[in-house]
Design a protein around this motif. Structure first.
Motif, mmCIF file in Angstrom:
data_model
loop_
_atom_site.group_PDB
_atom_site.id
_atom_site.type_symbol
_atom_site.label_atom_id
_atom_site.label_comp_id
_atom_site.label_asym_id
_atom_site.label_seq_id
_atom_site.Cartn_x
_atom_site.Cartn_y
_atom_site.Cartn_z
ATOM 1 N N MET A 1 0.791 -1.033 0.119
ATOM 2 C CA MET A 1 0.020 0.074 -0.031
ATOM 3 C C MET A 1 0.849 1.267 -0.017
ATOM 4 S SD MET A 1 -2.810 1.453 2.802
ATOM 5 C CE MET A 1 -3.510 2.634 2.727
ATOM 6 N N VAL A 2 0.531 2.335 -0.677
ATOM 7 C CA VAL A 2 1.281 3.506 -0.996
ATOM 8 C C VAL A 2 0.691 4.477 -0.176
ATOM 9 C CG1 VAL A 2 2.272 2.900 -3.160
ATOM 10 C CG2 VAL A 2 0.326 3.945 -2.966
ATOM 11 N N SER A 3 1.231 5.708 0.216
ATOM 12 C CA SER A 3 0.736 6.881 0.850
ATOM 13 C C SER A 3 0.449 8.007 -0.164
ATOM 14 C CB SER A 3 1.430 7.438 2.064
ATOM 15 O OG SER A 3 0.929 8.410 2.668
ATOM 16 N N MET A 4 -0.723 8.404 -0.418
ATOM 17 C CA MET A 4 -0.824 9.368 -1.284
ATOM 18 C C MET A 4 -1.702 10.699 -0.758
ATOM 19 S SD MET A 4 -2.617 7.706 -4.744
ATOM 20 C CE MET A 4 -1.420 6.948 -5.962
ATOM 21 N N THR A 5 -1.462 11.766 -1.163
ATOM 22 C CA THR A 5 -1.957 13.175 -0.925
ATOM 23 C C THR A 5 -3.181 12.918 -1.702
ATOM 24 O OG1 THR A 5 -0.970 14.391 -2.453
ATOM 25 C CG2 THR A 5 -0.028 14.092 -0.292
ATOM 26 N N ASP A 6 -4.084 14.107 -1.402
ATOM 27 C CA ASP A 6 -5.373 14.054 -2.328
ATOM 28 C C ASP A 6 -5.015 14.692 -3.748
ATOM 29 O OD1 ASP A 6 -4.681 16.525 -1.434
ATOM 30 O OD2 ASP A 6 -6.745 17.461 -0.866
ATOM 31 N N THR A 7 -3.913 15.498 -3.809
ATOM 32 C CA THR A 7 -3.429 15.971 -5.095
ATOM 33 C C THR A 7 -2.872 14.832 -5.967
ATOM 34 O OG1 THR A 7 -2.877 18.199 -4.158
ATOM 35 C CG2 THR A 7 -1.694 17.380 -6.089
ATOM 36 N N GLU A 8 -1.957 14.039 -5.033
ATOM 37 C CA GLU A 8 -1.339 12.801 -5.871
ATOM 38 C C GLU A 8 -2.543 11.823 -6.221
ATOM 39 O OE1 GLU A 8 2.762 12.654 -3.575
ATOM 40 O OE2 GLU A 8 1.107 11.705 -2.662
ATOM 41 N N LEU A 9 -3.536 11.678 -5.890
ATOM 42 C CA LEU A 9 -4.479 10.747 -6.159
ATOM 43 C C LEU A 9 -5.389 11.107 -7.370
ATOM 44 C CD1 LEU A 9 -7.203 8.995 -3.680
ATOM 45 C CD2 LEU A 9 -7.974 10.265 -5.747
ATOM 46 N N PHE A 10 -5.433 12.559 -7.229
ATOM 47 C CA PHE A 10 -6.371 12.881 -8.625
ATOM 48 C C PHE A 10 -5.404 12.956 -9.786
ATOM 49 C CE2 PHE A 10 -9.359 14.159 -5.606
ATOM 50 C CZ PHE A 10 -10.493 13.554 -6.093
ATOM 51 N N GLN A 11 -3.934 13.147 -9.599
ATOM 52 C CA GLN A 11 -3.050 13.150 -10.540
ATOM 53 C C GLN A 11 -3.053 11.672 -11.155
ATOM 54 O OE1 GLN A 11 0.583 14.222 -8.984
ATOM 55 N NE2 GLN A 11 0.469 16.351 -9.104
ATOM 56 N N ALA A 12 -3.264 10.612 -10.259
ATOM 57 C CA ALA A 12 -3.329 9.325 -10.733
ATOM 58 C C ALA A 12 -4.653 9.061 -11.438
ATOM 59 C CB ALA A 12 -3.130 8.399 -9.547
ATOM 60 N N VAL A 13 -5.657 9.523 -11.020
ATOM 61 C CA VAL A 13 -6.805 9.611 -11.787
ATOM 62 C C VAL A 13 -6.857 10.109 -13.190
ATOM 63 C CG1 VAL A 13 -9.365 10.684 -11.791
ATOM 64 C CG2 VAL A 13 -8.322 9.733 -9.487
ATOM 65 N N THR A 14 -6.194 11.308 -13.335
ATOM 66 C CA THR A 14 -5.965 11.817 -14.939
ATOM 67 C C THR A 14 -5.052 10.884 -15.540
ATOM 68 O OG1 THR A 14 -6.254 13.924 -13.702
ATOM 69 C CG2 THR A 14 -5.142 13.783 -15.945
ATOM 70 N N ALA A 15 -4.090 10.490 -14.959
ATOM 71 C CA ALA A 15 -3.014 9.615 -15.571
ATOM 72 C C ALA A 15 -3.572 8.184 -16.095
ATOM 73 C CB ALA A 15 -1.842 9.196 -14.582
ATOM 74 N N ASN A 16 -4.664 7.792 -15.437
ATOM 75 C CA ASN A 16 -5.341 6.605 -15.722
ATOM 76 C C ASN A 16 -6.681 6.902 -16.542
ATOM 77 O OD1 ASN A 16 -4.337 3.987 -14.715
ATOM 78 N ND2 ASN A 16 -3.942 5.773 -12.866
ATOM 79 N N LYS A 17 -6.804 8.104 -17.172
ATOM 80 C CA LYS A 17 -7.906 8.588 -18.148
ATOM 81 C C LYS A 17 -9.126 8.350 -17.602
ATOM 82 C CE LYS A 17 -4.950 6.627 -21.927
ATOM 83 N NZ LYS A 17 -4.902 5.744 -22.963
ATOM 84 N N GLY A 19 -10.211 11.323 -15.616
ATOM 85 C CA GLY A 19 -10.447 12.672 -15.192
ATOM 86 C C GLY A 19 -11.901 13.170 -15.364
ATOM 87 N N HIS A 20 -12.556 12.661 -16.030
ATOM 88 C CA HIS A 20 -14.088 13.078 -16.222
ATOM 89 C C HIS A 20 -14.845 12.577 -15.071
ATOM 90 C CE1 HIS A 20 -13.700 9.171 -18.264
ATOM 91 N NE2 HIS A 20 -14.975 8.905 -17.915
ATOM 92 N N LEU A 21 -14.244 11.682 -14.450
ATOM 93 C CA LEU A 21 -15.052 11.309 -13.080
ATOM 94 C C LEU A 21 -14.656 11.941 -11.793
ATOM 95 C CD1 LEU A 21 -14.966 7.332 -13.947
ATOM 96 C CD2 LEU A 21 -16.945 9.034 -14.357
ATOM 97 N N LYS A 22 -13.776 12.849 -11.815
ATOM 98 C CA LYS A 22 -13.239 13.481 -10.812
ATOM 99 C C LYS A 22 -14.153 13.937 -9.869
ATOM 100 C CE LYS A 22 -8.731 14.887 -12.213
ATOM 101 N NZ LYS A 22 -7.777 16.196 -12.419
#
Length: 292
Positions: A1-17, A19-22
């Protein structure tokens, strides 16, 4: 398990295509506390967060048992140290929260799988604690594991795929079906693996990471129900709306994947219903084991 800030989480959301579900994912995301073994093996202070060793309990306490079976110590958490985390806002601000599970897996060889457990809150402002010794009658496979200090980190989590799968008439009912396209259904599991990391780790609160796949809260509700109210039918689940409400109502207290061996590669999940968490009814928490 990794540790993520909310910013890093949403960067991962965008990177995995995705972003429209943010907007949807922002509403669903939950804070958690990542739990790992800390460096250093010196003597640990009484009441500190740790796994293994012997639990700090009131002087007159008896070793926790269920059905006469002694439970193994999974770990304890210093609530004063946890009080700085958003995920732990409903916990008492001081004291100890201790977790026990039947690590001997009594009855599993007979297919009973009762998942015996206890979660105990100790108000250390009212009572002094000492290390509690296990019953002298216990034998292998009961074990007391080597104690280890814990490091706590804030992180963010998202639900498992099945909780938000928008497929029509799914085997597992969705809590909020936002994955409506095949592309989203293919990309979301990749995002979840990124958040979880290569291995399932330990954490407090947030969304659980199931060992066996599927929706673990769904399985937890069905196991507690014992086929009394919920059953699969041709067009879905009997009492399906109530089933979803009960799934939504379960909060993960502790995902225990470290320090002790639960059934080989197993993970124990300690659950509590939201009202019981708000009222400090930790005696009503229950556990669920999953293993490979």
């Amino acid at each position: 398990m990794v540790s993520m800030t909310d910013t890093e989480l949403f960067q991962a959301v965008t990177a995995n295509k995705l972003g429209h579900l943010k907007p949807h994912l922002k509403r669903l995301m939950k804070p958690a506390v990542r739990v790992t073994v800390a460096r250093g093996r010196g003597k640990l202070a009484a009441g500190s967060s740790r796994v293994g060793g012997l639990p700090d309990m009131p002087a007159n306490a008896q070793w926790p048992t269920v059905d006469g079976i002694p439970l193994m110590f999974a770990g304890q958490f210093d609530l004063r140290a946890l009080s700085r985390f958003k995920a732990a806002k409903l916990l008492p601000k001081k004291g100890l929260l201790s977790f026990f599970f039947d690590g001997m897996l009594t009855g599993y060889d007979r297919g009973e799988a009762p998942d015996r457990s206890r979660v105990i809150y100790t108000d250390t402002s009212k009572v002094e604690t000492l290390k509690l010794s296990p019953p002298t009658t216990v034998r292998s496979p009961f074990a007391v594991y080597r104690e280890a200090p814990l490091a706590l980190e804030s992180t963010w989590t998202l639900p498992e795929f099945e909780e938000i799968d928008g497929q029509e008439c799914p085997t597992i009912p969705s809590i909020e079906p936002i994955l409506q396209t095949m592309r989203d259904r293919n990309n979301y599991p990749k995002l979840r693996r990124k958040i979880r990391g290569k291995h399932i780790g330990s954490k407090l609160f947030g969304y659980a990471d199931g060992v066996q796949g599927g929706e673990i809260r769904f399985e937890a509700v069905l196991k507690q129900d014992r086929n009394k109210r919920f059953r699969r039918e041709d067009e879905g689940w009997a009492n399906g709306k109530r089933l979803v409400r009960e799934m939504r109502d379960l909060s993960l207290l502790f995902q225990s994947a470290m320090g002790v061996t639960w059934g080989g590669m197993g993970v124990v999940y300690f659950w509590i219903r939201h009202q019981d968490l708000e009222n400090g009814r930790f005696d009503r928490a229950f556990a669920q084991l999953q293993s490979t």
